[in-house]
Scaffold this motif. Structure first.
Motif: not given
Length: 338
Positions: A306-309, A311-316, A318-326, A333-338
């Protein structure tokens, strides 16, 4: 500053060459050698470092083997800088720089000019790509080394010889391209430098050593670092250094997967995928730990594709964004912006 033998053409006499060589080594090269030793903390690098220290304490010939770009010259210079000859010249003769009919003259000189084997005096002569020496020159070098070996009480009057090649000299001997007796003369102590693909745990340390020491140094995203850890580096450390220099030249705040060359990304993604396909499971195992490892790799692959995107990684996945961030935070693996 590296002294290479093509610099010989810049001088009109061996005296001028010798004076310039000695001055440059004392002021620059020896300081660089002490500072820039082989980088890494892997067991393979530690073994090379131990052999390098052992070689520095000895006067015997040293043979360094390893693929191109692994750091053979660096090891040779480190041996010299740690030896009792450190205040004497270090001459680097790269046989690849010369045609076969020139090497003999450069090494042994002519009736009018000294060769590097005399110019180095009681210093260290490093002959790289020794496999390229013509057989006639090999015979002369063998005779010279026989003389050195027989002069037990005057070894300090001769130079220290360190040789290297990326080729298999035993195969060259079988093909009658290299003299067997010379092979046994040059390898009193052999140092085998491993390719970078065999010591990938050293890559983060190497990257840090290649980054410029300034406030504008770009950050390296976990996704791009993971890609670099899964690339084979056929050009070894030299290729990694060149890659880092190219990425720094982009002048970006953060290095992300799309900044990497296509060949690096393509091979790394293939290697990551094949890891899952060829995995062998041996019981008993720690299931939670193994599942965590697999989950982390899947997250890394999704970030890469997803080239670090996020939202796209979550779609790949099949997770919601909150679950991916967790999960990204869980596996660091999270950067400072997460």
């Amino acid at each position: 500053l590296n002294f290479v033998t093509r610099d010989l053409e810049k001088y009109k006499s061996s005296l001028e060459l010798h004076e310039s060589l000695s001055r440059r080594l004392r002021e620059d090269d020896l300081k660089v050698v002490v500072k820039d030793q082989l980088v890494g903390n892997s067991d393979l690098v530690k073994k090379v470092s131990l052999l390098t220290d052992k070689a520095a304490k000895s006067e015997d010939p040293v043979f360094i083997c390893g693929e191109r770009g692994t750091g053979k010259e660096l090891v040779a210079r480190t041996i010299h800088s740690k030896s009792k000859r450190a205040d004497s010249p270090f001459i680097y003769l790269d046989c690849e720089e010369y045609e076969s009919d020139q090497i003999d003259k450069v090494l042994f000189g002519t009736d009018k000019e000294k060769g590097v084997i005399d110019l180095v005096e009681q210093g260290t002569l490093f002959i790289n790509d020794i496999s390229r020496l013509p057989l006639t020159t090999q015979s002369k070098l063998l005779h010279y080394m026989d003389l050195m070996a027989s002069t037990v009480y005057e070894k300090d009057k001769f130079p220290r010889l360190i040789t290297a090649t990326h080729k298999d000299l035993r195969a060259e001997i079988s093909n009658e391209h290299f003299k067997e007796r010379l092979f046994y003369r040059i390898n009193s102590l052999t140092i085998n430098i491993p390719p970078l693909r065999h010591r990938k745990s050293d890559i983060p340390d190497l990257i840090r050593s290649f980054l410029p020491k300034s406030e504008s140094v770009p950050e390296i995203s976990p996704e791009s670092l993971n890609l670099r850890l899964n690339y084979s580096y056929p050009g070894n450390v030299r290729e990694l250094k060149n890659l880092i220099e190219q990425l720094v030249a982009l002048e970006t705040r953060s290095i992300v997967p799309e900044d990497l060359p296509d060949n690096v990304r393509a091979e790394a993604l293939t290697n990551i995928t094949s890891t899952f396909q060829t995995a062998v499971i041996v019981l008993p195992i720690n299931l939670e730990k193994e599942l965590g490892t697999i989950e982390k790799r899947i997250l890394q692959k999704a970030l890469i594709e997803s080239n670090g995107v996020k939202k796209k990684a979550a779609d790949l996945l099949n997770l919601n964004f909150r679950s991916l961030r967790y999960r990204l935070k869980k596996y660091e693996l999270a950067d400072d912006s997460d």
